[in-house]
Design an enzyme around this catalytic site. Structure first.
Site, PDB file in Angstrom:
ATOM      1  N   GLU A 155       6.532   5.163   6.182  1.00 31.79           N
ATOM      2  CA  GLU A 155       6.353   3.960   5.355  1.00 31.79           C
ATOM      3  C   GLU A 155       5.090   3.200   5.761  1.00 31.79           C
ATOM      4  O   GLU A 155       4.340   2.712   4.917  1.00 31.79           O
ATOM      5  CB  GLU A 155       7.578   3.043   5.480  1.00 31.79           C
ATOM      6  CG  GLU A 155       8.849   3.616   4.904  1.00 31.79           C
ATOM      7  CD  GLU A 155       8.715   3.982   3.438  1.00 31.79           C
ATOM      8  OE1 GLU A 155       8.013   3.271   2.705  1.00 31.79           O
ATOM      9  OE2 GLU A 155       9.296   5.006   3.031  1.00 31.79           O
ATOM     10  N   ASP A 205       3.290  11.711   5.158  1.00 33.52           N
ATOM     11  CA  ASP A 205       4.015  12.627   6.040  1.00 33.52           C
ATOM     12  C   ASP A 205       3.105  13.110   7.171  1.00 33.52           C
ATOM     13  O   ASP A 205       3.517  13.175   8.331  1.00 33.52           O
ATOM     14  CB  ASP A 205       4.525  13.847   5.254  1.00 33.52           C
ATOM     15  CG  ASP A 205       5.781  13.528   4.448  1.00 33.52           C
ATOM     16  OD1 ASP A 205       6.330  12.424   4.611  1.00 33.52           O
ATOM     17  OD2 ASP A 205       6.203  14.393   3.656  1.00 33.52           O
ATOM     18  N   GLU A 259       2.383  10.787  -0.732  1.00 33.16           N
ATOM     19  CA  GLU A 259       3.551  11.132   0.087  1.00 33.16           C
ATOM     20  C   GLU A 259       3.192  12.191   1.129  1.00 33.16           C
ATOM     21  O   GLU A 259       3.587  12.088   2.289  1.00 33.16           O
ATOM     22  CB  GLU A 259       4.707  11.620  -0.782  1.00 33.16           C
ATOM     23  CG  GLU A 259       5.302  10.552  -1.694  1.00 33.16           C
ATOM     24  CD  GLU A 259       5.754   9.312  -0.940  1.00 33.16           C
ATOM     25  OE1 GLU A 259       6.283   9.451   0.181  1.00 33.16           O
ATOM     26  OE2 GLU A 259       5.549   8.198  -1.457  1.00 33.16           O
TER      27      GLU A 259
HETATM   28 ZN   LIG Z   1       6.440   7.412   0.894  1.00 30.05          ZN
END
Ligand SMILES: [Zn+2]
Length: 420
Positions: free
Chosen positions: A278, A359, A355
């Site tokens: 996040e 990661d 995303e």
């Molecule tokens: Zn995310």
């Protein structure tokens, strides 16, 4: 018939057809893979859990198709069917014409749409989510949520509507630039006010008490040179067993919020890795990028609205015989989605890229294997399918397909282990 009427109806039906086609594909693909757990998940997911995810996807997609048809019918009834015009003349008769009548007109249409959407909200919460064991919302909480939501919509929505109408009436032919600037101001204000004033109306937020976890989180924040004002736990379990974590706020006032449901299903290392992911969205400037893109898109939107609101055909082609500022806003809000869905796969692809980047950041600053474990647990707990239809996923999903995402994290984890 005006060419724009035809373009609108064609775009609306094309959207409906594409949605239904993708949903059918998703149901068929997931059903076909109902008994086949992807290789990378080994024993982490049982065949019963995998089958449950398939059934959950099927049930949600089927409701989704019905709701899409229903929403399209409502959009047509409000526009070509004369709904907006009818509520406009009703508002004009009820209060003195001007900004007040326009505001009442806007609120009346929003209220009608909210009430018409209520059966689906009820069905999802108390039938669908209930059937799969996710619902924790008691009827009293549901009623209270609705009342609070309506009150908020009346105050906030009514305020924004009145403000927009006032700018349209008084700022001259370039009103749309002023309106855009005001819109940005409201967006920032709401972003500021949300965690402080609005979210506490719906949930309880308490400081994270687990000292060991707090220490772990502080170490991660220090490692990433990140400043957050506070870490809160939110009682998400009041409504649903689905888990989540998020950041809110601006600048140095950022808050970290964990759902209690997330904390109860993940271990400390996994929670840290989810937080690192996040946090990456801030450190890699994904959030400002999205804000800038949003501001640019809304500027284009306001410019288009500024032009459309001066065209008589915009009203008559969409079932409104008498032009008004309120009708221009309403028609714009209803008509834009009929066309803008065409770019949604691009936005989804952009989000998936973020995303993957987040990661990789989490793998560098925390632990890739813990994040992979956390994701598998969350997939399981939320009955997310591990086998989405590739086309459906490419079109709709803001997050990468589970199998690819886990595979990449494992590779990052193996790389980190080899370099130690
Ligand atoms: Zn995310």
């Amino acid at each position: 018939m005006h060419p724009f009427t035809i373009a609108f109806v064609v775009a609306l039906l094309a959207h409906l057809a594409v949605q239904a086609w993708l949903a059918r594909r998703q149901i068929a693909y997931v059903t076909r893979h109902r008994t086949a757990i992807p290789a990378g998940f080994g024993t982490a997911v049982t065949s019963a859990e995998h089958a449950k995810a398939a059934d959950y996807v099927g049930a949600r997609q089927r409701v989704g198709i019905v709701e899409d048809i229903y929403d399209t019918a409502i959009t047509l009834a409000l526009t070509l069917g004369g709904g907006i015009a009818l509520l406009g003349s009703w508002a004009g008769a009820a209060v003195a014409p001007g900004i007040l009548a326009g505001t009442v007109h806007l609120l009346a249409v929003f209220a009608a749409m909210t009430v018409l959407g209520l059966p689906f909200t009820l069905y999802r919460t108390f039938v669908l989510e209930q059937r799969f064991g996710f619902n924790r919302t008691r009827p009293a909480t549901f009623v209270a949520d609705q009342l609070k939501g309506w009150a908020l919509g009346l105050i906030l929505g009514g305020g924004v509507a009145a403000g927009m109408l006032w700018i349209m009436a008084s700022a001259g032919s370039s009103w749309w630039i002023v309106a855009w600037a005001a819109w940005l101001g409201v967006t920032l204000l709401v972003t500021w006010a949300w965690p402080r004033l609005i979210a506490p109306l719906f949930n309880r937020f308490s400081p994270l008490e687990d000292a060991a976890l707090r220490e772990r989180i502080d170490a991660l924040l220090a490692r990433c040179d990140f400043h957050a004002k506070a870490v809160y736990v939110m009682d998400g379990s009041r409504r649903s067993s689905h888990g989540n974590a998020y950041f809110t706020g601006l600048g140095r006032e950022k808050r970290i919020v964990f759902f209690d449901t997330l904390l109860s299903s993940l271990g400390p290392a996994q929670i840290e890795s989810v937080l690192a992911h996040e946090l990456a969205h801030f450190k890699l400037r994904h959030i400002p990028q999205r804000l800038v893109a949003g501001a640019a898109m809304s500027l284009a939107g306001f410019a288009l609205l500024g032009w459309l609101s001066r065209q008589d055909w915009f009203y008559t082609a969409l079932g409104v015989p008498v032009p008004s500022d309120a009708a221009a806003l309403l028609l714009f809000l209803l008509v834009v989605p009929a066309f803008s869905w065409i770019v949604s796969p691009l936005l989804a692809a952009w989000s998936r890229r973020h995303e993957y980047e987040a990661d990789a950041f989490a793998a560098r600053h925390s632990d890739a294997r813990s994040l992979a474990e956390a994701l598998v647990t969350l997939y399981k707990d939320n009955a997310t399918t591990l086998t989405p239809d590739p086309l459906y996923s490419a079109f709709h999903d803001s997050h990468p397909p589970p199998a690819t995402r886990i595979e990449r994290l494992r590779a990052l984890g193996a790389g980190a282990a080899a370099s130690q």
